[in-house]
Design a protein around this motif. Structure first.
Motif, PDB file in Angstrom:
ATOM      1  N   ALA A  71       0.841  -1.201   0.000  1.00  0.00           N
ATOM      2  CA  ALA A  71       0.000   0.000   0.000  1.00  0.00           C
ATOM      3  C   ALA A  71       0.877   1.254   0.000  1.00  0.00           C
ATOM      4  O   ALA A  71       0.565   2.230  -0.706  1.00  0.00           O
ATOM      5  CB  ALA A  71      -0.926  -0.014   1.213  1.00  0.00           C
ATOM      6  N   ARG A  72       1.953   1.236   0.748  1.00  0.00           N
ATOM      7  CA  ARG A  72       2.868   2.389   0.766  1.00  0.00           C
ATOM      8  C   ARG A  72       3.527   2.592  -0.592  1.00  0.00           C
ATOM      9  O   ARG A  72       3.662   3.716  -1.074  1.00  0.00           O
ATOM     10  CB  ARG A  72       3.934   2.205   1.844  1.00  0.00           C
ATOM     11  N   LEU A  73       3.946   1.479  -1.214  1.00  0.00           N
ATOM     12  CA  LEU A  73       4.542   1.579  -2.548  1.00  0.00           C
ATOM     13  C   LEU A  73       3.542   2.122  -3.555  1.00  0.00           C
ATOM     14  O   LEU A  73       3.888   2.980  -4.399  1.00  0.00           O
ATOM     15  CB  LEU A  73       5.048   0.209  -3.021  1.00  0.00           C
ATOM     16  N   GLU A  77       4.027   5.471  -5.705  1.00  0.00           N
ATOM     17  CA  GLU A  77       3.961   5.463  -7.160  1.00  0.00           C
ATOM     18  C   GLU A  77       2.916   6.437  -7.659  1.00  0.00           C
ATOM     19  O   GLU A  77       3.095   7.074  -8.686  1.00  0.00           O
ATOM     20  CB  GLU A  77       3.654   4.051  -7.673  1.00  0.00           C
ATOM     21  N   GLY A  78       1.841   6.578  -6.901  1.00  0.00           N
ATOM     22  CA  GLY A  78       0.800   7.536  -7.271  1.00  0.00           C
ATOM     23  C   GLY A  78       1.282   8.969  -7.183  1.00  0.00           C
ATOM     24  O   GLY A  78       0.895   9.820  -7.960  1.00  0.00           O
ATOM     25  N   LYS A  79       2.156   9.255  -6.215  1.00  0.00           N
ATOM     26  CA  LYS A  79       2.681  10.611  -6.036  1.00  0.00           C
ATOM     27  C   LYS A  79       3.686  10.987  -7.113  1.00  0.00           C
ATOM     28  O   LYS A  79       3.791  12.134  -7.494  1.00  0.00           O
ATOM     29  CB  LYS A  79       3.352  10.747  -4.653  1.00  0.00           C
ATOM     30  N   THR A  80       4.456   9.998  -7.579  1.00  0.00           N
ATOM     31  CA  THR A  80       5.494  10.297  -8.566  1.00  0.00           C
ATOM     32  C   THR A  80       4.956  10.273  -9.980  1.00  0.00           C
ATOM     33  O   THR A  80       5.634  10.670 -10.908  1.00  0.00           O
ATOM     34  CB  THR A  80       6.664   9.302  -8.456  1.00  0.00           C
ATOM     35  N   GLY A  81       3.757   9.760 -10.153  1.00  0.00           N
ATOM     36  CA  GLY A  81       3.165   9.720 -11.483  1.00  0.00           C
ATOM     37  C   GLY A  81       3.720   8.626 -12.358  1.00  0.00           C
ATOM     38  O   GLY A  81       3.628   8.687 -13.549  1.00  0.00           O
ATOM     39  N   ALA A  82       4.316   7.618 -11.763  1.00  0.00           N
ATOM     40  CA  ALA A  82       4.921   6.536 -12.532  1.00  0.00           C
ATOM     41  C   ALA A  82       3.926   5.594 -13.100  1.00  0.00           C
ATOM     42  O   ALA A  82       2.876   5.344 -12.912  1.00  0.00           O
ATOM     43  CB  ALA A  82       5.911   5.761 -11.685  1.00  0.00           C
TER      44      ALA A  82
END
Length: 82
Positions: A71-73, A77-82
């Motif tokens: 969940a943290r990953l 990933e959602g924050k970095t837009g990857a």
């Protein structure tokens, strides 16, 4: 009249002793059987219930931690837009 009473007393003592001997033999047989079962199980590399429960708890904890890390990953990933 004391002779029949003495015979019954002696018979009673004999029966009491016989029951004690039988109980001792039963206990000894049970101990021997339990020892045999323990050796048989040890030869087959089985685990005890306590060992099984300990590993089960470790697996549950590991799954929970993995889900939290996932969940943290996903959040990262959602924050970095990857």
């Amino acid at each position: 009249m004391s002779a029949p009473n003495r015979i019954f007393d002696d018979l009673s003592k004999l029966m009491t002793n016989a029951v004690g001997v039988a109980q001792g033999a039963k206990d000894e047989a049970q101990t021997a059987f339990n020892g045999w079962i323990d050796r048989w199980l040890a030869d087959r590399d089985f685990v005890t219930r306590d060992e099984f429960e300990a590993v089960r708890e470790m697996a549950i904890k590991a799954r929970t931690e993995n889900a939290e890390l996932r969940a943290r990953l996903d959040a990262l990933e959602g924050k970095t837009g990857a």
